[in-house]
Design a protein around this motif. Structure first.
Motif, mmCIF file in Angstrom:
data_model
loop_
_atom_site.group_PDB
_atom_site.id
_atom_site.type_symbol
_atom_site.label_atom_id
_atom_site.label_comp_id
_atom_site.label_asym_id
_atom_site.label_seq_id
_atom_site.Cartn_x
_atom_site.Cartn_y
_atom_site.Cartn_z
ATOM 1 N N GLN A 35 13.694 7.210 1.174
ATOM 2 C CA GLN A 35 12.926 8.265 1.825
ATOM 3 C C GLN A 35 12.612 7.907 3.278
ATOM 4 O OE1 GLN A 35 12.055 11.336 0.306
ATOM 5 N NE2 GLN A 35 11.733 11.749 2.478
ATOM 6 N N LYS A 36 12.268 6.642 3.524
ATOM 7 C CA LYS A 36 11.986 6.207 4.894
ATOM 8 C C LYS A 36 13.235 6.316 5.769
ATOM 9 C CE LYS A 36 8.073 3.096 4.863
ATOM 10 N NZ LYS A 36 7.619 1.909 5.582
ATOM 11 N N LEU A 37 14.362 5.887 5.232
ATOM 12 C CA LEU A 37 15.605 5.976 5.986
ATOM 13 C C LEU A 37 15.967 7.430 6.258
ATOM 14 C CD1 LEU A 37 17.662 3.192 4.197
ATOM 15 C CD2 LEU A 37 17.052 3.204 6.616
ATOM 16 N N LEU A 38 15.788 8.272 5.240
ATOM 17 C CA LEU A 38 16.101 9.693 5.408
ATOM 18 C C LEU A 38 15.243 10.298 6.518
ATOM 19 C CD1 LEU A 38 17.680 12.171 4.357
ATOM 20 C CD2 LEU A 38 15.789 12.560 2.779
ATOM 21 N N ASN A 39 13.949 9.994 6.533
ATOM 22 C CA ASN A 39 13.058 10.512 7.580
ATOM 23 C C ASN A 39 13.490 10.007 8.956
ATOM 24 O OD1 ASN A 39 11.534 11.825 5.650
ATOM 25 N ND2 ASN A 39 10.025 10.186 5.473
ATOM 26 N N TYR A 40 13.884 8.732 9.016
ATOM 27 C CA TYR A 40 14.356 8.166 10.286
ATOM 28 C C TYR A 40 15.616 8.898 10.759
ATOM 29 C CZ TYR A 40 16.586 4.930 13.536
ATOM 30 O OH TYR A 40 17.207 4.386 14.639
ATOM 31 N N TYR A 41 16.537 9.124 9.844
ATOM 32 C CA TYR A 41 17.782 9.816 10.202
ATOM 33 C C TYR A 41 17.498 11.249 10.675
ATOM 34 C CZ TYR A 41 20.299 6.023 7.852
ATOM 35 O OH TYR A 41 20.809 4.810 7.470
ATOM 36 N N LYS A 42 16.591 11.930 9.988
ATOM 37 C CA LYS A 42 16.261 13.310 10.372
ATOM 38 C C LYS A 42 15.705 13.368 11.792
ATOM 39 C CE LYS A 42 15.401 15.427 5.845
ATOM 40 N NZ LYS A 42 14.382 16.032 4.947
ATOM 41 N N GLU A 75 0.832 -1.205 0.000
ATOM 42 C CA GLU A 75 0.000 0.000 0.000
ATOM 43 C C GLU A 75 0.869 1.259 0.000
ATOM 44 O OE1 GLU A 75 -3.258 0.527 -0.433
ATOM 45 O OE2 GLU A 75 -3.306 -1.620 -0.894
ATOM 46 N N GLU A 76 1.940 1.234 0.785
ATOM 47 C CA GLU A 76 2.862 2.379 0.794
ATOM 48 C C GLU A 76 3.494 2.560 -0.577
ATOM 49 O OE1 GLU A 76 4.588 2.560 5.362
ATOM 50 O OE2 GLU A 76 5.401 1.067 3.977
ATOM 51 N N LEU A 77 3.864 1.446 -1.199
ATOM 52 C CA LEU A 77 4.491 1.500 -2.520
ATOM 53 C C LEU A 77 3.530 2.079 -3.549
ATOM 54 C CD1 LEU A 77 7.091 0.683 -4.035
ATOM 55 C CD2 LEU A 77 5.993 -1.492 -4.560
ATOM 56 N N LYS A 78 2.280 1.648 -3.481
ATOM 57 C CA LYS A 78 1.279 2.148 -4.431
ATOM 58 C C LYS A 78 1.033 3.643 -4.233
ATOM 59 C CE LYS A 78 -3.154 1.045 -4.116
ATOM 60 N NZ LYS A 78 -4.429 0.301 -4.184
ATOM 61 N N ASP A 79 0.890 4.077 -2.981
ATOM 62 C CA ASP A 79 0.681 5.503 -2.707
ATOM 63 C C ASP A 79 1.886 6.338 -3.163
ATOM 64 O OD1 ASP A 79 -1.789 4.997 -1.630
ATOM 65 O OD2 ASP A 79 -1.106 5.002 0.452
ATOM 66 N N PHE A 80 3.079 5.812 -2.932
ATOM 67 C CA PHE A 80 4.298 6.518 -3.340
ATOM 68 C C PHE A 80 4.345 6.646 -4.867
ATOM 69 C CE2 PHE A 80 8.932 6.725 -4.162
ATOM 70 C CZ PHE A 80 9.262 7.812 -3.356
ATOM 71 N N ALA A 81 4.001 5.560 -5.559
ATOM 72 C CA ALA A 81 3.983 5.582 -7.027
ATOM 73 C C ALA A 81 2.960 6.593 -7.537
ATOM 74 C CB ALA A 81 3.661 4.184 -7.565
ATOM 75 N N LYS A 82 1.786 6.650 -6.893
ATOM 76 C CA LYS A 82 0.748 7.603 -7.317
ATOM 77 C C LYS A 82 1.212 9.041 -7.130
ATOM 78 C CE LYS A 82 -3.399 6.467 -5.726
ATOM 79 N NZ LYS A 82 -4.394 5.832 -4.815
ATOM 80 N N ASN A 83 1.936 9.304 -6.044
ATOM 81 C CA ASN A 83 2.455 10.660 -5.830
ATOM 82 C C ASN A 83 3.507 11.027 -6.878
ATOM 83 O OD1 ASN A 83 0.900 11.395 -3.583
ATOM 84 N ND2 ASN A 83 2.277 10.362 -2.169
ATOM 85 N N LEU A 84 4.336 10.042 -7.258
ATOM 86 C CA LEU A 84 5.312 10.294 -8.329
ATOM 87 C C LEU A 84 4.592 10.610 -9.636
ATOM 88 C CD1 LEU A 84 7.977 7.470 -7.728
ATOM 89 C CD2 LEU A 84 8.211 9.903 -7.215
ATOM 90 N N ILE A 85 3.530 9.862 -9.919
ATOM 91 C CA ILE A 85 2.759 10.073 -11.144
ATOM 92 C C ILE A 85 2.126 11.459 -11.135
ATOM 93 C CG2 ILE A 85 0.747 9.287 -12.457
ATOM 94 C CD1 ILE A 85 1.407 6.445 -11.234
ATOM 95 N N LYS A 86 1.536 11.851 -9.981
ATOM 96 C CA LYS A 86 0.919 13.179 -9.881
ATOM 97 C C LYS A 86 1.938 14.284 -10.123
ATOM 98 C CE LYS A 86 -1.345 12.621 -5.886
ATOM 99 N NZ LYS A 86 -2.241 12.933 -4.744
ATOM 100 N N ILE A 100 11.231 1.877 -7.694
ATOM 101 C CA ILE A 100 10.386 2.714 -6.833
ATOM 102 C C ILE A 100 10.525 2.290 -5.377
ATOM 103 C CG2 ILE A 100 8.009 3.421 -6.349
ATOM 104 C CD1 ILE A 100 7.430 3.083 -9.341
ATOM 105 N N SER A 101 10.661 0.978 -5.129
ATOM 106 C CA SER A 101 10.855 0.493 -3.755
ATOM 107 C C SER A 101 12.133 1.073 -3.156
ATOM 108 C CB SER A 101 10.923 -1.032 -3.732
ATOM 109 O OG SER A 101 9.699 -1.599 -4.124
ATOM 110 N N GLU A 102 13.194 1.124 -3.959
ATOM 111 C CA GLU A 102 14.461 1.685 -3.474
ATOM 112 C C GLU A 102 14.304 3.174 -3.162
ATOM 113 O OE1 GLU A 102 17.149 0.682 -6.601
ATOM 114 O OE2 GLU A 102 17.492 -1.375 -5.872
ATOM 115 N N GLN A 103 13.562 3.886 -4.006
ATOM 116 C CA GLN A 103 13.306 5.309 -3.738
ATOM 117 C C GLN A 103 12.550 5.485 -2.433
ATOM 118 O OE1 GLN A 103 11.888 6.312 -8.083
ATOM 119 N NE2 GLN A 103 12.193 8.205 -7.014
ATOM 120 N N LEU A 104 11.502 4.693 -2.246
ATOM 121 C CA LEU A 104 10.684 4.807 -1.035
ATOM 122 C C LEU A 104 11.490 4.445 0.198
ATOM 123 C CD1 LEU A 104 8.102 5.260 0.509
ATOM 124 C CD2 LEU A 104 7.301 2.998 -0.235
#
Length: 440
Positions: free
Chosen positions: A412-419, A361-372, A405-409
Motif C-alpha cells: 500500500q505504501k509503495l502504491l501510494n508512492y507510485y500514484k 505503530e503503522e502496522l498496528k493501525d493497519f491491522a486494526k483497520n483490517l479488523i474493522k 500484514i507487513s507485506e500488505q502495508l
C-alpha cells in the motif's frame, strides 16, 4: 586478527581473514581444561585425565569449532562496519593446501556486491491507471440478482422459458444419476431450451451433453462428474422432471431496502442504484490498484538497468541449497529468479531513499483497520477501541500474520508512492472493458 578486502570490480570482491594463534588459543585452552574436568576416559579418574590425552582426543575438533566461530563473527562484524551491501552470503574459496596443524590461518571469501543505480520510475509513455465504472447494465443485473435472492418460488404445472426445473439426470453407462435443479437461463441453444419449455412433472427429456450448458462448470454440477470427465463429453442423458417453479422477484420496496442496508439508509430505487454502484466501484478499485502495481513493476524493471554479479550468484545458488546443483541447474535457477532479484533491489532502494519503512505503530493501525473492515461485514460497525486493540495484539503475536500484514502495508505504501510520483494517465472503463484490455 587482520581482515582485508580486494576489490576485483564494482560487483565482486575477495575478503581475506587472517587468524593468528593468539586470537583463539586462550579460548581453546579453556574449553579443553573444562573437558578434562568432566571427561570419562577408561583407566583414569574423573578430572585426572592427562591434558596431552585430552588434546589428542578433543583438541582438533575444539580448535576447528572455535576458529570457525571466530571467523564468522569477525566476517559479519566487518561487513556491517564497512557497510558492504552484499548479495547472498560470502562464499569460502577452496584452499588446496590448508593445514589445521599450523598455528596461523588465512581464509578467503568471495563477495557479490549489490550494484549502484538510480531508479527510473518513468518511461517515455504514461502508465494507464484504470478507473473501473459500474455501468447501468451491471447495476441493473445486480438489482435483478438481489430480487431473485430475496424473491420466492411459485410452483407451476407447465415449464416456461425463465423457470427453474427440478429433476434427475441419468446415463446408466456412465453411472450418472444426479438430482438437481436447472435454470433455463443457463441452458445453451434454442433447440435445448425448447425441449424443456412445455414440460410437465413426470416428463422425461432426452438431451445431448455436448453444448447443453453455456458454462462447462454447470455441466459438471448438473451431472455430478469430474472436470476431466466433463471435457469433450458427448453422450445422451435423460432428465426426468420432478418439480417446476417460477422465480418471483422481490418487490423493490422499503422492506427490501431495510433488509439490505439497515433501516432508512436507502429509501428509493435511485438510492439503491447509487449504493450498488458505490459498493461495486470500491471493490473494483482494489483490482485497478493491483493492476497498476503490476504495470509499474514491469515499467520500472524495464527502465532501470544495472549489472549483477552473475557468476557469483550462480555459484551461490549452486552451493547453498538443500541439495548441491550442477552448473547448468544453477544457471537455470538464476535465470528464473533474476527478474525477482532485480525488483527486490529496486524496491529496497525506493523504500530506503523515501523512508517508506513500516513502523510498529503503522502496522498496528493497519491491522486494526483490517479488523474493522472484517467486523463491518458481519454488521459490527462500531467496535470499541479496547476490543480492536486486543484483537490486533493477538494477531500481531503471530509472526506469520505479522509478515503477511507487513507485506500488505508495504504494498500500500509503495502504491501510494507510485500514484504520487509516476507518470500516470487515468482511463475510465467498464469492468468488461477492463478485463478485455488488461487480460486480453
Amino acid at each position: 586478527m587482520n581482515i582485508s578486502k580486494e576489490q576485483l570490480d564494482e560487483l565482486n570482491a575477495i575478503v581475506t581473514v587472517d587468524i593468528a594463534k593468539e586470537d583463539y588459543s586462550e579460548k581453546v585452552d579453556k574449553i579443553l581444561k573444562d573437558y578434562r574436568k568432566s571427561a570419562n576416559i577408561p583407566g583414569f579418574r574423573k578430572g585426572h585425565v592427562p591434558m596431552g590425552l585430552v588434546k589428542k582426543q578433543y583438541g582438533k575438533a575444539v580448535l576447528v569449532d572455535e576458529v570457525n566461530k571466530l571467523l564468522q563473527d569477525a566476517l559479519n562484524k566487518y561487513l556491517t562496519e564497512e557497510k558492504l551491501d552484499v548479495l547472498g552470503n560470502p562464499l569460502p574459496k577452496e584452499q588446496d593446501n590448508f593445514d589445521w596443524d599450523a598455528d596461523n590461518y588465512s581464509f578467503e571469501f568471495e563477495l557479490g556486491l549489490a550494484p549502484k543505480f538510480e531508479v527510473k520510475l518513468n518511461g517515455k509513455k504514461a502508465i494507464t491507471h484504470y478507473k473501473i465504472i459500474a455501468n447501468d447494465e451491471m447495476v441493473d443485473n445486480q438489482i435483478k440478482t438481489i430480487q431473485k435472492q430475496y424473491g420466492k418460488l411459485v410452483s407451476k404445472e407447465i415449464a416456461e422459458k425463465d423457470d427453474l426445473i427440478a429433476g434427475t439426470f441419468v446415463n446408466e453407462e456412465k453411472e450418472i444419476n444426479n438430482a438437481t435443479t436447472v435454470s433455463l437461463e443457463k441452458i445453451k441453444g434454442k433447440r435445448n431450451i425448447d425441449k424443456f419449455v412445455g414440460a410437465k412433472v413426470g416428463d422425461v427429456i432426452t438431451l445431448k451433453t455436448k453444448g447443453l450448458f453455456s458454462d462447462n462448470n454447470d455441466l459438471i454440477s448438473a451431472l455430478k462428474i469430474s472436470q476431466d470427465d466433463a471435457s469433450d463429453l458427448d453422450i445422451e442423458v435423460t432428465f426426468t422432471v420432478t418439480e417446476i417453479n417460477k422465480q418471483e422477484l422481490a418487490d423493490l420496496d422499503q422492506e427490501l431496502f431495510d433488509k439490505l442496508y439497515g433501516p432508512g439508509n436507502v429509501k428509493t430505487v435511485t438510492d439503491l442504484k447509487d449504493k450498488i454502484k458505490q459498493d461495486a466501484e470500491r471493490q473494483f478499485e482494489q483490482q485497478s490498484d493491483q493492476q497498476l502495481l503490476n504495470a509499474i513493476t514491469e515499467n520500472v524493471l524495464e527502465n532501470t538497468q544495472f549489472d549483477l554479479p552473475v557468476e557469483f550468484l550462480q555459484k551461490w545458488i549452486q552451493t547453498t541449497g538443500e541439495q548441491p546443483l550442477t552448473e547448468d541447474e544453477a544457471k537455470d535457477e538464476y535465470e528464473k529468479s533474476e527478474k525477482g532479484l532485480r525488483y527486490q533491489l529496486i524496491e529496497g532502494k525506493i523504500i530506503n531513499d523515501n523512508n517508506l519503512q513500516v513502523t510498529f505503530e503503522e502496522l498496528k493501525d493497519f491491522a486494526k483497520n483490517l479488523i474493522k473492515g472484517q467486523m463491518a461485514q458481519f454488521g459490527q460497525n462500531s467496535p470499541e477501541e479496547k476490543e480492536l486493540e486486543d484483537i490486533a495484539a493477538r494477531i500481531l503475536s503471530n509472526q506469520d500474520e505479522v509478515k503477511r500484514i507487513s507485506e500488505q502495508l508495504m504494498s500500500q505504501k509503495l502504491l501510494n508512492y507510485y500514484k504520487e510520483n509516476a507518470k500516470l494517465k487515468t482511463k475510465e472503463v467498464s469492468f468488461d472493458e477492463f478485463i478485455k484490455e488488461v487480460y486480453k
